[in-house]
Design a protein around this motif. Structure first.
Motif, PDB file in Angstrom:
ATOM      1  N   LYS A 117      17.881  19.588 -60.122  1.00 50.81           N
ATOM      2  CA  LYS A 117      16.351  19.751 -60.844  1.00 50.81           C
ATOM      3  C   LYS A 117      15.472  20.176 -59.471  1.00 50.81           C
ATOM      4  O   LYS A 117      15.317  19.563 -58.648  1.00 50.81           O
ATOM      5  CB  LYS A 117      16.146  18.219 -60.868  1.00 50.81           C
ATOM      6  N   PRO A 118      14.868  21.074 -60.159  1.00 55.40           N
ATOM      7  CA  PRO A 118      13.630  21.614 -59.009  1.00 55.40           C
ATOM      8  C   PRO A 118      12.401  20.623 -59.193  1.00 55.40           C
ATOM      9  O   PRO A 118      12.311  20.129 -60.215  1.00 55.40           O
ATOM     10  CB  PRO A 118      13.352  22.931 -59.691  1.00 55.40           C
ATOM     11  N   GLU A 119      11.450  20.706 -58.044  1.00 56.00           N
ATOM     12  CA  GLU A 119      10.539  20.122 -58.089  1.00 56.00           C
ATOM     13  C   GLU A 119      10.474  18.728 -58.386  1.00 56.00           C
ATOM     14  O   GLU A 119       9.957  18.329 -59.426  1.00 56.00           O
ATOM     15  CB  GLU A 119       9.315  20.841 -58.974  1.00 56.00           C
ATOM     16  N   TYR A 120      11.291  18.006 -57.465  1.00 55.96           N
ATOM     17  CA  TYR A 120      11.437  16.448 -57.719  1.00 55.96           C
ATOM     18  C   TYR A 120      10.687  15.835 -57.196  1.00 55.96           C
ATOM     19  O   TYR A 120      10.479  16.074 -55.899  1.00 55.96           O
ATOM     20  CB  TYR A 120      13.112  16.216 -57.480  1.00 55.96           C
ATOM     21  N   LYS A 121       9.999  14.796 -57.722  1.00 54.26           N
ATOM     22  CA  LYS A 121       8.743  13.814 -56.935  1.00 54.26           C
ATOM     23  C   LYS A 121       9.701  12.603 -56.657  1.00 54.26           C
ATOM     24  O   LYS A 121      10.436  11.896 -57.137  1.00 54.26           O
ATOM     25  CB  LYS A 121       7.933  13.598 -57.969  1.00 54.26           C
ATOM     26  N   VAL A 122       9.283  12.301 -55.442  1.00 57.40           N
ATOM     27  CA  VAL A 122       9.610  11.046 -54.700  1.00 57.40           C
ATOM     28  C   VAL A 122       8.447  10.366 -54.192  1.00 57.40           C
ATOM     29  O   VAL A 122       7.826  11.018 -53.222  1.00 57.40           O
ATOM     30  CB  VAL A 122      10.739  11.184 -53.695  1.00 57.40           C
ATOM     31  N   GLY A 123       7.770   9.093 -54.580  1.00 54.46           N
ATOM     32  CA  GLY A 123       6.685   8.751 -54.284  1.00 54.46           C
ATOM     33  C   GLY A 123       5.758   9.700 -54.262  1.00 54.46           C
ATOM     34  O   GLY A 123       5.309  10.026 -55.746  1.00 54.46           O
ATOM     35  N   SER A 124       4.980   9.988 -53.539  1.00 56.43           N
ATOM     36  CA  SER A 124       3.770  11.000 -53.406  1.00 56.43           C
ATOM     37  C   SER A 124       4.060  12.454 -53.305  1.00 56.43           C
ATOM     38  O   SER A 124       3.191  13.211 -53.157  1.00 56.43           O
ATOM     39  CB  SER A 124       2.523  10.534 -52.716  1.00 56.43           C
ATOM     40  N   SER A 125       5.302  12.715 -52.959  1.00 58.36           N
ATOM     41  CA  SER A 125       5.601  13.921 -52.410  1.00 58.36           C
ATOM     42  C   SER A 125       6.660  14.687 -53.260  1.00 58.36           C
ATOM     43  O   SER A 125       7.344  14.050 -54.284  1.00 58.36           O
ATOM     44  CB  SER A 125       6.439  13.840 -51.169  1.00 58.36           C
ATOM     45  N   ARG A 126       6.669  15.929 -53.319  1.00 52.87           N
ATOM     46  CA  ARG A 126       7.429  16.879 -54.270  1.00 52.87           C
ATOM     47  C   ARG A 126       8.460  17.555 -53.416  1.00 52.87           C
ATOM     48  O   ARG A 126       8.017  18.315 -52.592  1.00 52.87           O
ATOM     49  CB  ARG A 126       6.367  17.572 -55.278  1.00 52.87           C
ATOM     50  N   PHE A 127       9.627  17.503 -53.684  1.00 48.77           N
ATOM     51  CA  PHE A 127      10.684  18.419 -53.047  1.00 48.77           C
ATOM     52  C   PHE A 127      11.211  19.485 -53.598  1.00 48.77           C
ATOM     53  O   PHE A 127      11.064  19.122 -55.225  1.00 48.77           O
ATOM     54  CB  PHE A 127      11.640  17.595 -52.471  1.00 48.77           C
ATOM     55  N   ASP A 128      11.455  20.580 -53.068  1.00 51.12           N
ATOM     56  CA  ASP A 128      11.911  21.671 -53.636  1.00 51.12           C
ATOM     57  C   ASP A 128      13.223  21.592 -54.898  1.00 51.12           C
ATOM     58  O   ASP A 128      13.177  21.757 -55.967  1.00 51.12           O
ATOM     59  CB  ASP A 128      12.466  22.835 -52.964  1.00 51.12           C
ATOM     60  N   PHE A 129      14.242  20.683 -54.505  1.00 51.96           N
ATOM     61  CA  PHE A 129      15.478  20.387 -55.438  1.00 51.96           C
ATOM     62  C   PHE A 129      15.847  18.881 -55.183  1.00 51.96           C
ATOM     63  O   PHE A 129      16.082  18.672 -53.985  1.00 51.96           O
ATOM     64  CB  PHE A 129      16.463  21.438 -55.091  1.00 51.96           C
ATOM     65  N   ALA A 130      16.329  18.496 -56.277  1.00 53.00           N
ATOM     66  CA  ALA A 130      17.131  17.252 -56.040  1.00 53.00           C
ATOM     67  C   ALA A 130      18.472  17.450 -56.596  1.00 53.00           C
ATOM     68  O   ALA A 130      18.731  18.116 -57.733  1.00 53.00           O
ATOM     69  CB  ALA A 130      16.482  16.067 -56.947  1.00 53.00           C
ATOM     70  N   LEU A 131      19.630  17.178 -55.884  1.00 53.34           N
ATOM     71  CA  LEU A 131      20.851  17.336 -56.242  1.00 53.34           C
ATOM     72  C   LEU A 131      21.684  16.129 -56.590  1.00 53.34           C
ATOM     73  O   LEU A 131      21.506  15.109 -55.733  1.00 53.34           O
ATOM     74  CB  LEU A 131      21.526  18.265 -55.136  1.00 53.34           C
ATOM     75  N   ALA A 132      22.770  16.175 -57.544  1.00 55.09           N
ATOM     76  CA  ALA A 132      23.489  15.134 -57.793  1.00 55.09           C
ATOM     77  C   ALA A 132      24.926  15.511 -57.954  1.00 55.09           C
ATOM     78  O   ALA A 132      25.253  16.393 -58.748  1.00 55.09           O
ATOM     79  CB  ALA A 132      23.038  14.310 -58.778  1.00 55.09           C
TER      80      ALA A 132
END
Length: 251
Positions: A117-132
Motif C-alpha cells: 500500500k503506497p502513501e500509508y499514514k501512521v499517526g500524523s506521518s505518511r510513509f511511502d509504502f506499507a507492506l504485509a
C-alpha cells in the motif's frame, strides 16, 4: 557486507519522446530556463534539491512535454547529462519504480510481502509504502499496522563513485528516520531504500558535510535495527530501469 547482486530488471517508461536542450539557468528551485530548437523555454524541476553539481550552464538536458490547464510550464526537466551518465531529476520516479518492483516481487529483500500500500499514514506521518505478508493480513488489518514500513529516498549526487544523500539539508528526511526508529521499537519492521537515479555509483553513504543531523540519525537508525538498502538505476531516453543492489556505508 553483502556483495552487490543483479536483480531481474524492472523499468518505468516515459510518457512521451524527450526533447534535447541546453540548461541555461535556474530562476528558482522548481524552474529551469532551457534552450531548445525553438528558443528558450521554462521547464519544471521535480526535484527540490540543490543540484548544483548537475545543473551547470550549457549542460545537455532532456525535457518531457507536459500538458494540463493548471500547469505553468509545458515542459519538465527530466534528465541531465553528467559526463557520460544520464541522471534523472524526477524525485517521484523512484517511488513509481519501486512500487512496480514490489508488486512484481522483483526486490529480494521485500519479496516475502504480497500486500503493498503506497502513501500509508501512521499517526500524523505518511510513509511511502506499507507492506504485509499474506499470513499477517488479518492481524495487520485488526491493529491497523503493517508488517513493514518502507521509506524511499531519491539520490542524484555521486562523487568518486559514491552516492551521497542528501544534496541539501532535509528536516523531513531526518524526521522520518526518527519515526522509523520509534516504530521499530514498537515491533514493526522498518526500512529505508535509497534509489540512485544514475548508474555510476558503487555504494551509498549519508552526506555528512551537507546534513550532519541526517547522517547521525541514519547511523542511529541502523543501530536500532532499521533496515537500510540501496539500488542503482540505468537511464536512457525511453525509460528508467532498476539495476543491482548497492552497499549502504555507515560511519
Amino acid at each position: 557486507m553483502e556483495q552487490a547482486r543483479d536483480i531481474e530488471k524492472t523499468s518505468v517508461f516515459f510518457d512521451s519522446e524527450l526533447k534535447p536542450g541546453k540548461f541555461l539557468k535556474r530562476p528558482n528551485r522548481f524552474l529551469a530556463e532551457v534552450l531548445i530548437d525553438t528558443g528558450v523555454v521554462l521547464a519544471h524541476i521535480a526535484d527540490p534539491g540543490r543540484l548544483k553539481e548537475l545543473l551547470v550552464p550549457n549542460t545537455q538536458v532532456f525535457l518531457l512535454p507536459k500538458s494540463g490547464e493548471n500547469r505553468k510550464t509545458k515542459w519538465q526537466l527530466l534528465l541531465v547529462q553528467s559526463n557520460d551518465t544520464l541522471v534523472s531529476l524526477n524525485s517521484t520516479l523512484p517511488n513509481e519504480l519501486v512500487y512496480k518492483a514490489l508488486k512484481g516481487r522483483k526486490i529480494d529483500e521485500f519479496a516475502e510481502y504480497d500486500l503493498i500500500k503506497p502513501e500509508y499514514k501512521v499517526g500524523s506521518s505518511r510513509f511511502d509504502f506499507a507492506l504485509a505478508k499474506k499470513e499477517d493480513r488479518s492481524t495487520c488489518k485488526k491493529k491497523n499496522i503493517p508488517s513493514c514500513l518502507l521509506e524511499v529516498k531519491s539520490v542524484t549526487l555521486v562523487e568518486d563513485s559514491l552516492a551521497l544523500f542528501p544534496d541539501a539539508p532535509t528536516k523531513r528526511g531526518t524526521k522520518h528516520l526518527k519515526e522509523l526508529i520509534e516504530l521499530k521499537k514498537e515491533g514493526i519492521d522498518t526500512a529505508v531504500l535509497f534509489v540512485v537515479q544514475r548508474d555510476d555509483a558503487n555504494a551509498v553513504k549519508a552526506n555528512r558535510k551537507t546534513d550532519l543531523e541526517f547522517a547521525l540519525t541514519l547511523k542511529q537508525a541502523y543501530e536500532s535495527g532499521v533496515s537500510l538498502f540501496a539500488y542503482k538505476t540505468r537511464l536512457d531516453l525511453e525509460k528508467i530501469t532498476l539495476k543491482e543492489s548497492l552497499t549502504v556505508i555507515i560511519d
